[in-house]
Motif scaffolding. Sequence first.
Motif, PDB file in Angstrom:
ATOM      1  N   UNK A 114       0.831  -1.209   0.000  1.00  0.00           N
ATOM      2  CA  UNK A 114       0.000   0.000   0.000  1.00  0.00           C
ATOM      3  C   UNK A 114       0.865   1.258   0.000  1.00  0.00           C
ATOM      4  N   UNK A 115       1.956   1.250   0.752  1.00  0.00           N
ATOM      5  CA  UNK A 115       2.858   2.412   0.786  1.00  0.00           C
ATOM      6  C   UNK A 115       3.528   2.649  -0.573  1.00  0.00           C
ATOM      7  N   UNK A 116       3.651   1.618  -1.369  1.00  0.00           N
ATOM      8  CA  UNK A 116       4.342   1.729  -2.658  1.00  0.00           C
ATOM      9  C   UNK A 116       3.411   2.029  -3.829  1.00  0.00           C
ATOM     10  N   UNK A 117       2.102   2.043  -3.570  1.00  0.00           N
ATOM     11  CA  UNK A 117       1.139   2.189  -4.658  1.00  0.00           C
ATOM     12  C   UNK A 117       0.157   3.332  -4.387  1.00  0.00           C
ATOM     13  N   UNK A 118      -0.402   3.907  -5.445  1.00  0.00           N
ATOM     14  CA  UNK A 118      -1.357   5.000  -5.269  1.00  0.00           C
ATOM     15  C   UNK A 118      -2.804   4.516  -5.098  1.00  0.00           C
ATOM     16  N   UNK A 119      -2.977   3.390  -4.407  1.00  0.00           N
ATOM     17  CA  UNK A 119      -4.324   2.857  -4.171  1.00  0.00           C
ATOM     18  C   UNK A 119      -4.488   2.531  -2.693  1.00  0.00           C
ATOM     19  N   UNK A 120      -5.734   2.352  -2.264  1.00  0.00           N
ATOM     20  CA  UNK A 120      -6.027   2.100  -0.852  1.00  0.00           C
ATOM     21  C   UNK A 120      -5.657   0.676  -0.453  1.00  0.00           C
TER      22      UNK A 120
END
Length: 105
Positions: free
Chosen positions: A34-40
């Motif tokens: 989650x920290x590495x991606x622009x999604x929830x």
Amino acid sequence: MTYDYRQMAALADPTRRQVFELIVQKPRSVAELTRSLPVSQPAVSQHLKALRDANLVRAEARGASNVYHIDPNGLGEMRAWLDSIWTDALGSFREAINESVEARE
């Protein structure tokens, strides 16, 4: 060779492919992903479920969370299928060349 297309279908989604590629680099938890991606986080969890259902990743319980790893069995099935396609394509190419050479003789 028969092939279950769930792996290819799972990787067709660009975000899911990003999740998979991050796990290829190293095993990761949902929080790390989650920290590495622009999604929830719920979206990451849904993508992981699709990847698990396609046998591309597996979860390993670590404390209160799961760490996701590549599933070598599912990946091996997909690779075997791709290898067979490649072998067939090379065989067809070889036949076409031989026919072309025979036609010139």
